[in-house]
Design a protein around this motif. Structure first.
Motif, PDB file in Angstrom:
ATOM      1  N   MET A 180       0.981 -10.725  14.213  1.00  0.00           N
ATOM      2  CA  MET A 180       0.431 -10.356  12.917  1.00  0.00           C
ATOM      3  C   MET A 180      -1.055 -10.686  12.816  1.00  0.00           C
ATOM      4  O   MET A 180      -1.821  -9.965  12.192  1.00  0.00           O
ATOM      5  N   GLU A 181      -1.468 -11.783  13.418  1.00  0.00           N
ATOM      6  CA  GLU A 181      -2.856 -12.221  13.265  1.00  0.00           C
ATOM      7  C   GLU A 181      -3.830 -11.528  14.214  1.00  0.00           C
ATOM      8  O   GLU A 181      -5.036 -11.682  14.068  1.00  0.00           O
ATOM      9  N   ILE A 182      -3.317 -10.784  15.195  1.00  0.00           N
ATOM     10  CA  ILE A 182      -4.235 -10.086  16.100  1.00  0.00           C
ATOM     11  C   ILE A 182      -4.650  -8.738  15.535  1.00  0.00           C
ATOM     12  O   ILE A 182      -5.549  -8.092  16.079  1.00  0.00           O
ATOM     13  N   ALA A 183      -4.014  -8.303  14.450  1.00  0.00           N
ATOM     14  CA  ALA A 183      -4.261  -6.957  13.931  1.00  0.00           C
ATOM     15  C   ALA A 183      -5.668  -6.816  13.369  1.00  0.00           C
ATOM     16  O   ALA A 183      -6.118  -7.630  12.562  1.00  0.00           O
ATOM     17  N   ASP A 184      -6.363  -5.765  13.808  1.00  0.00           N
ATOM     18  CA  ASP A 184      -7.587  -5.328  13.143  1.00  0.00           C
ATOM     19  C   ASP A 184      -7.248  -4.223  12.151  1.00  0.00           C
ATOM     20  O   ASP A 184      -7.926  -4.044  11.145  1.00  0.00           O
ATOM     21  N   ILE A 185      -6.179  -3.481  12.485  1.00  0.00           N
ATOM     22  CA  ILE A 185      -5.680  -2.430  11.597  1.00  0.00           C
ATOM     23  C   ILE A 185      -4.156  -2.411  11.693  1.00  0.00           C
ATOM     24  O   ILE A 185      -3.595  -2.423  12.790  1.00  0.00           O
ATOM     25  N   PHE A 186      -3.483  -2.415  10.542  1.00  0.00           N
ATOM     26  CA  PHE A 186      -2.040  -2.200  10.520  1.00  0.00           C
ATOM     27  C   PHE A 186      -1.782  -0.699  10.402  1.00  0.00           C
ATOM     28  O   PHE A 186      -2.374  -0.026   9.556  1.00  0.00           O
ATOM     29  N   VAL A 187      -0.897  -0.189  11.244  1.00  0.00           N
ATOM     30  CA  VAL A 187      -0.506   1.219  11.168  1.00  0.00           C
ATOM     31  C   VAL A 187       0.974   1.275  10.820  1.00  0.00           C
ATOM     32  O   VAL A 187       1.820   0.801  11.585  1.00  0.00           O
ATOM     33  N   VAL A 188       1.272   1.816   9.653  1.00  0.00           N
ATOM     34  CA  VAL A 188       2.666   2.009   9.264  1.00  0.00           C
ATOM     35  C   VAL A 188       3.041   3.426   9.680  1.00  0.00           C
ATOM     36  O   VAL A 188       2.737   4.399   8.988  1.00  0.00           O
ATOM     37  N   ASN A 189       3.658   3.533  10.836  1.00  0.00           N
ATOM     38  CA  ASN A 189       4.045   4.836  11.373  1.00  0.00           C
ATOM     39  C   ASN A 189       5.397   5.262  10.786  1.00  0.00           C
ATOM     40  O   ASN A 189       6.115   4.440  10.216  1.00  0.00           O
ATOM     41  N   LYS A 190       5.709   6.547  10.935  1.00  0.00           N
ATOM     42  CA  LYS A 190       6.952   7.103  10.376  1.00  0.00           C
ATOM     43  C   LYS A 190       7.001   6.841   8.867  1.00  0.00           C
ATOM     44  O   LYS A 190       8.063   6.511   8.302  1.00  0.00           O
ATOM     45  N   SER A 191       5.848   6.992   8.229  1.00  0.00           N
ATOM     46  CA  SER A 191       5.722   6.631   6.810  1.00  0.00           C
ATOM     47  C   SER A 191       6.328   7.669   5.875  1.00  0.00           C
ATOM     48  O   SER A 191       6.217   7.541   4.649  1.00  0.00           O
ATOM     49  N   ASP A 192       6.959   8.706   6.452  1.00  0.00           N
ATOM     50  CA  ASP A 192       7.681   9.671   5.613  1.00  0.00           C
ATOM     51  C   ASP A 192       9.104   9.192   5.343  1.00  0.00           C
ATOM     52  O   ASP A 192       9.868   9.851   4.647  1.00  0.00           O
ATOM     53  N   ARG A 193       9.447   8.022   5.880  1.00  0.00           N
ATOM     54  CA  ARG A 193      10.777   7.470   5.668  1.00  0.00           C
ATOM     55  C   ARG A 193      10.835   6.694   4.352  1.00  0.00           C
ATOM     56  O   ARG A 193       9.807   6.294   3.809  1.00  0.00           O
ATOM     57  N   PRO A 194      12.062   6.468   3.856  1.00  0.00           N
ATOM     58  CA  PRO A 194      12.204   5.743   2.571  1.00  0.00           C
ATOM     59  C   PRO A 194      11.585   4.345   2.645  1.00  0.00           C
ATOM     60  O   PRO A 194      11.551   3.720   3.701  1.00  0.00           O
ATOM     61  N   ASP A 195      11.113   3.891   1.520  1.00  0.00           N
ATOM     62  CA  ASP A 195      10.578   2.538   1.341  1.00  0.00           C
ATOM     63  C   ASP A 195       9.249   2.299   2.065  1.00  0.00           C
ATOM     64  O   ASP A 195       8.816   1.152   2.191  1.00  0.00           O
ATOM     65  N   ALA A 196       8.605   3.365   2.526  1.00  0.00           N
ATOM     66  CA  ALA A 196       7.322   3.193   3.225  1.00  0.00           C
ATOM     67  C   ALA A 196       6.275   2.585   2.299  1.00  0.00           C
ATOM     68  O   ALA A 196       5.531   1.679   2.686  1.00  0.00           O
ATOM     69  N   ASP A 197       6.214   3.082   1.058  1.00  0.00           N
ATOM     70  CA  ASP A 197       5.206   2.583   0.116  1.00  0.00           C
ATOM     71  C   ASP A 197       5.439   1.111  -0.216  1.00  0.00           C
ATOM     72  O   ASP A 197       4.491   0.327  -0.341  1.00  0.00           O
ATOM     73  N   ALA A 210      -3.267 -16.501  -0.989  1.00  0.00           N
ATOM     74  CA  ALA A 210      -2.183 -17.497  -0.967  1.00  0.00           C
ATOM     75  C   ALA A 210      -1.398 -17.461   0.341  1.00  0.00           C
ATOM     76  O   ALA A 210      -0.768 -18.431   0.729  1.00  0.00           O
ATOM     77  N   PHE A 211      -1.432 -16.284   1.041  1.00  0.00           N
ATOM     78  CA  PHE A 211      -0.648 -16.138   2.259  1.00  0.00           C
ATOM     79  C   PHE A 211      -1.501 -16.003   3.504  1.00  0.00           C
ATOM     80  O   PHE A 211      -1.017 -16.193   4.615  1.00  0.00           O
ATOM     81  N   ASN A 212      -2.757 -15.689   3.355  1.00  0.00           N
ATOM     82  CA  ASN A 212      -3.590 -15.344   4.498  1.00  0.00           C
ATOM     83  C   ASN A 212      -4.863 -16.187   4.521  1.00  0.00           C
ATOM     84  O   ASN A 212      -5.625 -16.191   3.562  1.00  0.00           O
ATOM     85  N   ARG A 213      -5.091 -16.882   5.623  1.00  0.00           N
ATOM     86  CA  ARG A 213      -6.279 -17.733   5.736  1.00  0.00           C
ATOM     87  C   ARG A 213      -7.538 -16.928   6.063  1.00  0.00           C
ATOM     88  O   ARG A 213      -8.651 -17.383   5.850  1.00  0.00           O
ATOM     89  N   SER A 214      -7.341 -15.742   6.630  1.00  0.00           N
ATOM     90  CA  SER A 214      -8.485 -14.927   7.013  1.00  0.00           C
ATOM     91  C   SER A 214      -9.202 -14.395   5.781  1.00  0.00           C
ATOM     92  O   SER A 214      -8.583 -14.053   4.773  1.00  0.00           O
ATOM     93  N   LYS A 215     -10.515 -14.319   5.868  1.00  0.00           N
ATOM     94  CA  LYS A 215     -11.303 -13.839   4.731  1.00  0.00           C
ATOM     95  C   LYS A 215     -11.433 -12.322   4.715  1.00  0.00           C
ATOM     96  O   LYS A 215     -11.797 -11.750   3.701  1.00  0.00           O
ATOM     97  N   ARG A 216     -11.156 -11.677   5.849  1.00  0.00           N
ATOM     98  CA  ARG A 216     -11.327 -10.233   5.892  1.00  0.00           C
ATOM     99  C   ARG A 216     -10.017  -9.516   5.563  1.00  0.00           C
ATOM    100  O   ARG A 216      -8.932  -9.989   5.905  1.00  0.00           O
ATOM    101  N   GLU A 217     -10.135  -8.392   4.907  1.00  0.00           N
ATOM    102  CA  GLU A 217      -8.955  -7.605   4.556  1.00  0.00           C
ATOM    103  C   GLU A 217      -8.686  -6.606   5.669  1.00  0.00           C
ATOM    104  O   GLU A 217      -9.568  -5.864   6.094  1.00  0.00           O
ATOM    105  N   ILE A 218      -7.461  -6.602   6.148  1.00  0.00           N
ATOM    106  CA  ILE A 218      -7.082  -5.715   7.244  1.00  0.00           C
ATOM    107  C   ILE A 218      -6.588  -4.394   6.667  1.00  0.00           C
ATOM    108  O   ILE A 218      -5.657  -4.376   5.843  1.00  0.00           O
TER     109      ILE A 218
END
Length: 301
Positions: A180-197, A210-218
């Protein structure tokens, strides 16, 4: 031999490229001098990682299609699982990307992970440098998808894509920090499936202070790779990240990691696994095996 291969490589000879990669991967005599003579080109390296079944190969295929349509040249390294018997690659990703076999602007090479715990081939840095010397605009590296140990990709890629699917659901909360912490970009693939949003919302919520120590938004990008949906948005996010990484300390940290990996392997090259195993057997037979004393013995070789 190496000098001739270098000339052929710079002329764009694909057969020479394939041979160079094989020779470098097998650490053929003279390979280090050859690498030192390569032109210093810095084509961006894009790592694609994530759990099995997330659609990493389909996403790579879609990226290749969009990049080549824009007139770009793309080099692709697919690191496949190794056979436990001969450490050879399964070569599954070549089958999924077969439409690019003869494309003049695409080169795809499958490599075996050869038991590497990080999900990458141990010579991946050197092989990537060979591809960069040919003049590709992008280098894509897809890892084997073995799970949480793939943090190694962060030490190689300029931009790391962590590919997930909506079905991951609540599992995202229990994923180890490594991937999780190596991500520069999260890709939610198959996002036409239910509950993607809802899944995308959960990913964004995880980046709250509260959950993320990193200052940058991925960035979180929704895609449907086999339909080419969201791919242009993804490439825009990749370009933004690449441009940002060249303007801050991330680039220096990245290059430091690469150099340390090369130094570590060069210092270890004279320590053969068979010799280590032999010494362990001897010490066990003598009843004097002690892990740290034996480690010290090898560091003084």
């Amino acid at each position: 031999m190496w000098q001739q291969l270098l000339l052929q490589l710079q002329a764009g000879d694909r057969r020479a490229l394939a041979r160079c990669i094989s020779l470098v991967e097998n650490e053929q005599e003279g390979y280090m001098t050859f690498l030192q003579d390569l032109p210093a080109r810095q084509a961006p390296v894009i790592g694609i990682t994530g759990p099995p079944g997330a659609g990493k190969s389909s996403l790579a295929d879609a990226l290749i299609g969009t990049m080549t349509s824009a007139g770009k040249k793309v080099g692709v390294i697919c690191v496949d699982p190794s056979s436990p018997f001969n450490l050879g690659a399964v070569l599954g990703d070549r089958i999924r990307m077969n439409r690019w076999f003869n494309h003049p602007d695409v080169y795809i090479r499958s490599l075996a992970s050869r038991g590497s715990l990080g999900g990458l081939n141990q010579m991946i840095i050197e092989i990537t440098a060979v591809l960069q010397a040919v003049g590709f605009d992008y280098i894509l590296i897809e890892t084997v998808g073995i799970g949480q140990s793939e943090v190694e990709i962060a030490g190689l890629a300029d931009t790391t894509l962590v590919v997930l699917v909506p079905e991951a659901g609540d599992e995202i909360q229990t994923m180890k920090a490594g991937v999780m912490e190596i991500a520069d970009i999260f890709v939610v693939n198959k996002s036409d499936r239910p509950d993607a949003d809802r899944f995308v919302a959960n990913l964004k919520q995880m980046q709250a202070p509260a959950f993320n120590r990193s200052k940058r938004e991925i960035p979180v990008i929704k895609t449907v790779a086999h339909l080419q949906k969201g791919i242009k948005d993804l490439i825009e996010a990749i370009e933004t990240d690449i441009n940002a990484s060249t303007q801050n300390d991330r680039k220096i940290v990245l290059l430091t990691r690469r150099l340390l990996q090369i130094i570590q392997r060069l210092r270890m090259k004279d320590i053969k696994p068979a010799l280590v195993q032999q010494r362990i057997e001897e010490k066990l037979a003598e009843g004097e095996f002690q892990l740290f004393r034996l480690a010290t013995e090898f560091t003084h070789i």
